[in-house]
Scaffold this motif. Structure first.
Motif, PDB file in Angstrom:
ATOM      1  N   ARG A   1      22.637  63.655 -59.173  1.00 16.76           N
ATOM      2  CA  ARG A   1      22.046  64.979 -59.326  1.00 16.76           C
ATOM      3  C   ARG A   1      23.016  66.068 -58.896  1.00 16.76           C
ATOM      4  O   ARG A   1      22.963  67.199 -59.395  1.00 16.76           O
ATOM      5  N   SER A   2      23.906  65.723 -57.966  1.00  9.63           N
ATOM      6  CA  SER A   2      24.880  66.714 -57.488  1.00  9.63           C
ATOM      7  C   SER A   2      25.969  66.997 -58.516  1.00  9.63           C
ATOM      8  O   SER A   2      26.733  67.957 -58.357  1.00  9.63           O
ATOM      9  N   THR A   3      26.051  66.190 -59.561  1.00 11.72           N
ATOM     10  CA  THR A   3      27.095  66.363 -60.571  1.00 11.72           C
ATOM     11  C   THR A   3      26.598  67.103 -61.811  1.00 11.72           C
ATOM     12  O   THR A   3      27.372  67.315 -62.748  1.00 11.72           O
ATOM     13  N   LEU A   4      25.330  67.487 -61.835  1.00  8.19           N
ATOM     14  CA  LEU A   4      24.771  68.136 -63.011  1.00  8.19           C
ATOM     15  C   LEU A   4      25.400  69.511 -63.235  1.00  8.19           C
ATOM     16  O   LEU A   4      25.638  70.271 -62.285  1.00  8.19           O
ATOM     17  N   THR A   5      25.628  69.829 -64.479  1.00  6.33           N
ATOM     18  CA  THR A   5      26.072  71.173 -64.829  1.00  6.33           C
ATOM     19  C   THR A   5      24.877  72.127 -64.764  1.00  6.33           C
ATOM     20  O   THR A   5      23.721  71.680 -64.645  1.00  6.33           O
ATOM     21  N   ALA A   6      25.134  73.409 -64.862  1.00  9.13           N
ATOM     22  CA  ALA A   6      24.046  74.389 -64.840  1.00  9.13           C
ATOM     23  C   ALA A   6      23.065  74.135 -65.983  1.00  9.13           C
ATOM     24  O   ALA A   6      21.838  74.214 -65.802  1.00  9.13           O
ATOM     25  N   THR A   7      23.595  73.806 -67.149  1.00 11.95           N
ATOM     26  CA  THR A   7      22.725  73.517 -68.297  1.00 11.95           C
ATOM     27  C   THR A   7      21.900  72.267 -68.048  1.00 11.95           C
ATOM     28  O   THR A   7      20.698  72.230 -68.364  1.00 11.95           O
ATOM     29  N   GLU A   8      22.519  71.227 -67.486  1.00  7.82           N
ATOM     30  CA  GLU A   8      21.795  69.989 -67.207  1.00  7.82           C
ATOM     31  C   GLU A   8      20.734  70.204 -66.128  1.00  7.82           C
ATOM     32  O   GLU A   8      19.640  69.638 -66.213  1.00  7.82           O
ATOM     33  N   ARG A   9      21.047  71.031 -65.137  1.00  7.24           N
ATOM     34  CA  ARG A   9      20.043  71.326 -64.102  1.00  7.24           C
ATOM     35  C   ARG A   9      18.841  72.041 -64.703  1.00  7.24           C
ATOM     36  O   ARG A   9      17.692  71.768 -64.333  1.00  7.24           O
ATOM     37  N   GLN A  10      19.093  72.955 -65.625  1.00  6.10           N
ATOM     38  CA  GLN A  10      17.999  73.656 -66.284  1.00  6.10           C
ATOM     39  C   GLN A  10      17.168  72.693 -67.124  1.00  6.10           C
ATOM     40  O   GLN A  10      15.932  72.752 -67.129  1.00  6.10           O
ATOM     41  N   THR A  11      17.836  71.807 -67.837  1.00  5.41           N
ATOM     42  CA  THR A  11      17.130  70.794 -68.637  1.00  5.41           C
ATOM     43  C   THR A  11      16.243  69.933 -67.753  1.00  5.41           C
ATOM     44  O   THR A  11      15.085  69.634 -68.095  1.00  5.41           O
TER      45      THR A  11
END
Length: 330
Positions: A28-38
């Motif tokens: 979870r710490s490696t998610l991009t901003a777009t992936e975090r939003q998804t």
């Protein structure tokens, strides 16, 4: 994502985990901003996405609900101590399997090898040569001779490979949270009962089309580091009580593995989810409700946390059946 499902639902070899042996990181710490939003959008759309412990009430009936993890972990010490009185005072403890069902399953596996073994072909005959060689390497890393693995059913191989090689030395004991709850119940004299027949999950796996089984097996062929990271993510999300997020994040990150993507991955996952989670959840509800109606003291139902969330999750199904749900301290 499929790897997470298998790790949650494996029936054999779910064992004590030595944290020092595996050094995966929470993805979870490696998610991009777009992936975090998804992830945030997906979690928000999921019924009951968080909370490992709940209480359901309807009339005078009470069901204590506990989402478990099938691996031991030092972080379980606190929850286990807090839950001991709950287990002691329950009128009945319901588990996915009890010692009785595990013994029945072992006898069935010994008397009917086709539960696990292909009786009409072998894996090398069903796979591309390159994939078979990758599978052989992954099996050897876990101490499994390829000539034996060649005869196993694809779903069983996928299950065996769902744990990283770093757990190999620890797969001799069974002391997951479910087993700890069962031990507490036996010590306290609290009655125990299984939520389903001993071979339910095995039969559910076997109903999955062979092509989908092969697809899910191929998703298990990730490198050791990725495997450790996926397990670390699953466990970290569990102890954060964010079981839906721990589930969904692996689907978001699936393209990074490059093993199975797009419609093939979605189809395989949908088939597995229905067979191994949703269908079982729906079958459990009447058993849980009947137990609650027949027991004066609260019933404690403990099962893998993956069964908690979602439209067909146990919590939402109880909600739809008129139960009032309240989150409790884990």
């Amino acid at each position: 994502m499929i790897r997470t499902l298998l790790a949650c639902l494996a029936l054999a070899g779910l064992a004590t985990m030595a944290q020092a042996a595996c050094e995966g990181r929470d993805l979870r710490s490696t998610l991009t901003a777009t992936e975090r939003q998804t992830l945030a959008v997906a979690v928000a759309a999921t019924p009951y996405p968080a909370g490992n412990r709940w209480r359901a009430t309807r009339g005078g009936d009470v069901i204590e609900i506990l989402g478990t993890v099938h691996l031991d972990d030092p972080r379980l010490a606190g929850p286990a101590a807090r839950l001991r009185p709950l287990v002691r005072d329950a009128g009945l403890v319901l588990l996915e399997m009890t010692e009785t069902e595990r013994a029945d399953l072992m006898r069935a596996m010994q008397s009917d090898p086709t539960l696990l073994v292909l009786d009409d072909t072998t894996l090398p005959e069903l796979m591309e040569e390159d994939d078979w060689q990758r599978l052989s390497d992954a099996a050897r890393a876990r101490g499994l001779p390829p000539f034996m693995v060649a005869r196993f059913r694809p779903w069983y191989v996928a299950m065996l490979l769902s744990f990283p090689p770093c757990l190999k030395a620890e797969l001799a004991e069974q002391n997951g949270f479910d087993a700890q709850i069962e031990s507490m119940a036996r010590e306290a004299g609290t009655p125990l009962r299984a939520l389903e027949p001993y071979d339910t999950a095995f039969r559910a796996f076997d109903r999955v089309p062979r092509a989908a089984q092969l697809d899910m097996m191929l998703t298990s062929l990730t490198d050791a580091g990725t495997s450790e990271d996926q397990l670390a993510t699953l466990l970290a999300a569990y102890f954060d009580e964010d079981h839906a997020a721990g589930w969904i994040v692996n689907e978001i990150l699936a393209p990074r593995t490059g093993v199975l993507e797009g419609e093939a991955a979605e189809a395989a996952f949908a088939t597995l989810t229905e067979a191994l989670l949703d269908a079982r959840n729906r079958a459990w509800i009447p058993r849980i409700e009947e137990a609650a109606a027949a027991t004066d003291a609260p019933v404690l139902a403990a099962f893998g946390a993956a069964h908690l969330h979602g439209e067909a999750g146990v919590l939402n199904l109880l909600d739809e059946a008129g139960w009032t749900l309240e989150r409790q301290r884990f």
